[in-house]
Write an enzyme that holds these catalytic residues in place. Structure first.
Site, PDB file in Angstrom:
ATOM      1  N   ASP A 127       0.844  -1.183   0.000  1.00  0.00           N
ATOM      2  CA  ASP A 127       0.000   0.000   0.000  1.00  0.00           C
ATOM      3  C   ASP A 127       0.884   1.240   0.000  1.00  0.00           C
ATOM      4  O   ASP A 127       1.997   1.219   0.536  1.00  0.00           O
ATOM      5  CB  ASP A 127      -0.917   0.028   1.221  1.00  0.00           C
ATOM      6  CG  ASP A 127      -2.010   1.074   1.086  1.00  0.00           C
ATOM      7  OD1 ASP A 127      -2.983   0.814   0.347  1.00  0.00           O
ATOM      8  OD2 ASP A 127      -1.888   2.156   1.678  1.00  0.00           O
ATOM      9  N   GLN A 128       0.381   2.292  -0.604  1.00  0.00           N
ATOM     10  CA  GLN A 128       1.117   3.559  -0.644  1.00  0.00           C
ATOM     11  C   GLN A 128       0.210   4.699  -0.215  1.00  0.00           C
ATOM     12  O   GLN A 128      -0.935   4.807  -0.681  1.00  0.00           O
ATOM     13  CB  GLN A 128       1.645   3.833  -2.049  1.00  0.00           C
ATOM     14  CG  GLN A 128       2.487   5.105  -2.137  1.00  0.00           C
ATOM     15  CD  GLN A 128       2.970   5.365  -3.560  1.00  0.00           C
ATOM     16  OE1 GLN A 128       2.232   5.865  -4.390  1.00  0.00           O
ATOM     17  NE2 GLN A 128       4.216   4.990  -3.827  1.00  0.00           N
TER      18      GLN A 128
END
Length: 205
Positions: free
Chosen positions: A73-74
């Site tokens: 995830d970013q």
């Protein structure tokens, strides 16, 4: 007999992460994690990226406990606030205006889970991105050409978005694109799936 190649799953629907993982030349499947990405009350962007990366990996690992699952995830951060995917043009314009002339932190987390082996670990790779001062004409021209509405921060550094920047600082050049391959490779080695060993191999016995 040859040792069977570990079954590898990418818990993501992101084509960017899929393309990045393909660089390791390991066979893998893609499964959507169907994870609620709503931030918790008071949750910092860095914490959010780590929690969601692990949640995605665990969600798919629960369905495939014998497989090695990668989740990532970013979350972008500006002024202490999370900046997600814009999805629409107007929000992308607002994001780029906010980041113009500023340094933005992109927190990219990767988690690897193998439930049958009792392995679950997460690493976060921070990236500092300094945007140059952007005129509205620059912003509109870029968005019209690239339409990066599925990217956190509204810019694709691997293509034309690089022209919006003054500098990128990171220990992993792929982290900003969405999957830090140095950290991913290290976690896979620890989980028993060394990319150098399994690259180009076929699954099965």
């Amino acid at each position: 007999m040859h040792e069977p190649v570990p079954h590898l799953i990418l818990a993501s629907t992101s084509r960017y992460r899929r393309e990045l993982l393909q660089r390791l030349r390991m066979p893998f499947d893609v499964v959507s994690p169907a994870t609620d990405e709503t931030p918790l009350a008071g949750e910092r962007p860095a914490q959010l990226s780590e929690r969601l990366a692990m949640a995605k990996a665990r969600a798919v690992a629960c369905l495939h406990p014998s497989s090695i699952v990668i989740g990532s995830d970013q979350v972008a951060e500006c002024d202490g606030e999370s900046i997600g995917k814009p999805h629409v043009h107007e929000r992308a314009v607002a994001q780029l205006r906010q980041m113009s002339g500023r340094t933005v932190a992109f927190h990219t987390a990767v988690a690897v889970v193998h439930l049958d082996a009792g392995f679950a670990r997460c690493v976060r790779v921070p990236v500092e991105v300094r945007f140059r001062a952007l005129a509205d004409a620059d912003i509109q021209a870029y968005l019209r050409l690239e339409q990066p509405y599925d990217c956190a921060g509204s810019a694709k550094c691997e293509t034309l978005g690089i022209s919006l920047l003054d500098a990128i600082r990171s220990d992993d050049p792929t982290a900003l694109i969405g999957l830090p391959l140095i950290a991913t490779s290290a976690l896979l080695r620890d989980a028993g799936a060394d990319p150098l060993r399994w690259a180009g191999a076929d699954r099965g016995c």
